[in-house]
Design a protein around this motif. Structure first.
Motif, short mmCIF file in Angstrom:
data_model
loop_
_atom_site.label_atom_id
_atom_site.label_comp_id
_atom_site.label_asym_id
_atom_site.label_seq_id
_atom_site.Cartn_x
_atom_site.Cartn_y
_atom_site.Cartn_z
N ASP A 81 0.73 -1.27 0.18
CA ASP A 81 -0.03 -0.02 -0.13
C ASP A 81 0.79 1.20 0.22
O ASP A 81 0.53 2.23 -0.60
CB ASP A 81 -0.99 0.04 1.04
N GLY A 82 1.98 1.18 0.80
CA GLY A 82 2.91 2.39 0.83
C GLY A 82 3.40 2.60 -0.47
O GLY A 82 3.70 3.71 -0.98
N TYR A 83 3.99 1.33 -1.03
CA TYR A 83 4.47 1.86 -2.52
C TYR A 83 3.73 2.18 -3.64
O TYR A 83 3.94 2.96 -4.35
CB TYR A 83 5.36 0.59 -2.81
N ALA A 84 2.39 1.49 -3.50
CA ALA A 84 1.23 1.99 -4.43
C ALA A 84 1.18 3.59 -4.36
O ALA A 84 0.63 4.21 -5.05
CB ALA A 84 0.16 1.32 -4.17
N ALA A 85 1.00 4.13 -3.01
CA ALA A 85 0.87 5.38 -2.86
C ALA A 85 1.72 6.23 -3.25
O ALA A 85 1.50 7.48 -3.90
CB ALA A 85 0.72 5.60 -1.31
N ILE A 86 3.00 6.04 -2.92
CA ILE A 86 4.14 6.76 -3.96
C ILE A 86 4.19 6.59 -5.26
O ILE A 86 4.23 7.63 -5.94
CB ILE A 86 5.51 6.21 -3.15
N GLU A 87 4.05 5.59 -5.86
CA GLU A 87 3.77 5.38 -7.25
C GLU A 87 2.64 6.09 -7.96
O GLU A 87 2.90 6.90 -8.94
CB GLU A 87 3.96 3.90 -7.70
N ALA A 88 1.64 6.05 -7.05
CA ALA A 88 0.22 6.86 -7.64
C ALA A 88 0.39 8.34 -7.72
O ALA A 88 0.38 9.04 -8.64
CB ALA A 88 -0.84 6.52 -6.91
N LEU A 89 1.12 8.81 -6.58
CA LEU A 89 1.31 10.42 -6.48
C LEU A 89 2.35 10.69 -7.53
O LEU A 89 2.24 11.85 -8.24
CB LEU A 89 2.04 10.41 -4.96
N LEU A 90 3.68 10.01 -7.55
CA LEU A 90 4.65 10.45 -8.62
C LEU A 90 4.38 10.27 -9.82
O LEU A 90 4.70 10.93 -10.71
CB LEU A 90 6.15 9.95 -8.14
N GLY A 91 3.68 9.12 -10.21
CA GLY A 91 3.28 8.62 -11.56
C GLY A 91 2.22 9.62 -12.11
O GLY A 91 2.54 10.22 -13.09
N ARG A 92 1.16 10.02 -11.41
CA ARG A 92 0.43 11.20 -11.84
C ARG A 92 0.98 12.34 -11.93
O ARG A 92 0.93 13.19 -12.84
CB ARG A 92 -0.93 11.36 -10.84
N ALA A 93 2.12 12.93 -11.09
CA ALA A 93 2.70 14.08 -11.17
C ALA A 93 3.49 14.36 -12.23
O ALA A 93 3.55 15.26 -13.07
CB ALA A 93 3.28 14.29 -9.72
N ALA A 94 4.21 13.11 -12.48
CA ALA A 94 5.01 12.87 -13.90
C ALA A 94 4.13 13.36 -15.07
O ALA A 94 4.60 13.80 -16.17
CB ALA A 94 5.96 11.63 -13.92
N LYS A 95 3.13 12.64 -15.12
CA LYS A 95 2.24 12.79 -16.36
C LYS A 95 1.62 14.19 -16.41
O LYS A 95 1.51 14.51 -17.67
CB LYS A 95 0.83 11.65 -16.20
N GLU A 96 1.46 15.01 -15.52
CA GLU A 96 1.14 16.30 -15.28
C GLU A 96 2.17 17.38 -15.64
O GLU A 96 1.98 18.45 -15.87
CB GLU A 96 0.35 16.88 -14.39
N GLY A 97 3.80 16.80 -15.74
CA GLY A 97 4.80 17.41 -15.80
C GLY A 97 5.25 18.33 -14.61
O GLY A 97 5.90 19.36 -14.60
N LEU A 98 4.70 17.86 -13.60
CA LEU A 98 4.90 18.37 -12.12
C LEU A 98 6.27 18.00 -11.72
O LEU A 98 6.94 18.84 -10.59
CB LEU A 98 3.80 18.19 -11.11
N VAL A 99 6.74 16.75 -11.92
CA VAL A 99 8.03 16.50 -11.64
C VAL A 99 8.75 15.86 -12.93
O VAL A 99 7.87 15.63 -13.97
CB VAL A 99 8.12 15.38 -10.47
N PRO A 100 10.09 15.72 -12.99
CA PRO A 100 10.73 15.01 -13.93
C PRO A 100 10.19 13.61 -14.28
O PRO A 100 9.93 13.06 -13.44
CB PRO A 100 12.11 15.04 -13.64
N ALA A 101 9.95 13.31 -15.51
CA ALA A 101 10.03 11.73 -15.74
C ALA A 101 11.00 10.79 -15.20
O ALA A 101 12.14 11.36 -15.09
CB ALA A 101 9.82 11.52 -17.20
#
Length: 276
Positions: free
Chosen positions: A248-268
């Motif tokens: 659950d912890g890793y899923a939360a991190i991957e969801a947050l950063l994956g969505r943020a990368a898709k929106e261009g908020l963090v580097p790929a």
């Protein structure tokens, strides 16, 4: 071994045992106490110590040099940031408006931008970075249209005459069913990451087994915080994910950063680098 973490009760509670030589076989710690905005910058510039705590939102900038450890950090539920305005309003009213945030490399900021992408047609206008303690007065005084706040502001914003536009924690948990990734513990990839993870986990387990042992250390760094508030702070942020991120912890991190990368908020970045 050099380490940097905040003087907040959850960090001092977690690392008390290791910092005081109570973890068998662990090297002596040279502790730097620093706000997470400072450690985010140190890690991004490659100037940080061997081990440090940063915001999960800052991970994409540092994963080539530092590895995320599976323990010692903070993920939580019911502790999300808030978006405040002077008057009750619909989220769509933020379109094109000025919004103050305390940092643009924080989980709070990523959550806000992800929420806005879904709820603010056309997006917000100018993002203004300002010190946390100045945000609520600025919203109250009409200098900005809305503010993103964290921590104790959850309880104090009504005294500024402000209204709650949205609770981003509630939104995230309803949208994903996952906890909010807040603070990550990272270590240089050149080190024995399994050993460091083991020492941190032992420190966490010692803290839970001997809750009174760390009290003096916690309160010495809690900046005049009421002992009951410090206790509540620890209970909120030191939880199952502190001992082990788990799926659950890793899923939360991957969801947050994956969505943020898709929106261009963090580097790929290579998502596989999140796991040891």
């Amino acid at each position: 071994m050099k380490i940097a973490y905040s003087p907040c009760p959850n960090d001092t509670f977690v690392f008390h045992a290791w910092a005081h030589g109570l973890v068998p076989g662990a090297p002596q710690l040279d502790v730097m106490y620093a706000d997470i905005n400072i450690t985010n910058g140190l890690a991004a510039r490659g100037e940080g110590p061997e081990v440090l705590k940063i915001s999960y939102a800052a991970l994409p900038w540092v994963l080539s040099e530092y590895a995320l450890l599976p323990c010692g950090g903070a993920l939580g539920r019911g502790c999300g940031p808030l978006v405040l305005s002077k008057e009750a309003a619909d989220p769509a009213s933020l379109a094109g408006k000025r919004v103050a945030v305390p940092s643009d490399r924080s989980t709070a900021y990523l959550l806000f931008r992800l929420w806005a992408a879904q709820n603010v047609p056309g997006g917000v206008g100018e993002i203004v970075i300002m010190p946390f303690h100045e945000i609520m007065p600025a919203v109250r005084d009409g200098k900005i249209d809305a503010g993103l706040v964290i921590h104790e502001a959850r309880f104090t914003y009504p005294t500024y005459g402000l209204t709650l536009l949205t609770d981003l924690g509630n939104w995230w948990e309803a949208d994903t069913g996952l906890p909010i990734p807040l603070g990550a513990i990272i270590a240089r990839r050149s080190l024995d990451l399994q050993a460091i993870s083991g020492w941190i986990r032992q420190s966490v387990e010692y803290a839970w087994a001997h809750p009174e042992a760390s009290k003096e250390y916690v309160m010495a760094h809690a900046q005049e915080m009421d002992p009951e508030v410090a206790k509540a702070h620890i209970e909120l942020y030191v939880n199952e994910f502190t001992a082990n991120l788990g799926e659950d912890g890793y899923a939360a991190i991957e969801a947050l950063l994956g969505r943020a990368a898709k929106e261009g908020l963090v580097p790929a970045f290579d998502m596989s680098l999140l796991r040891l």
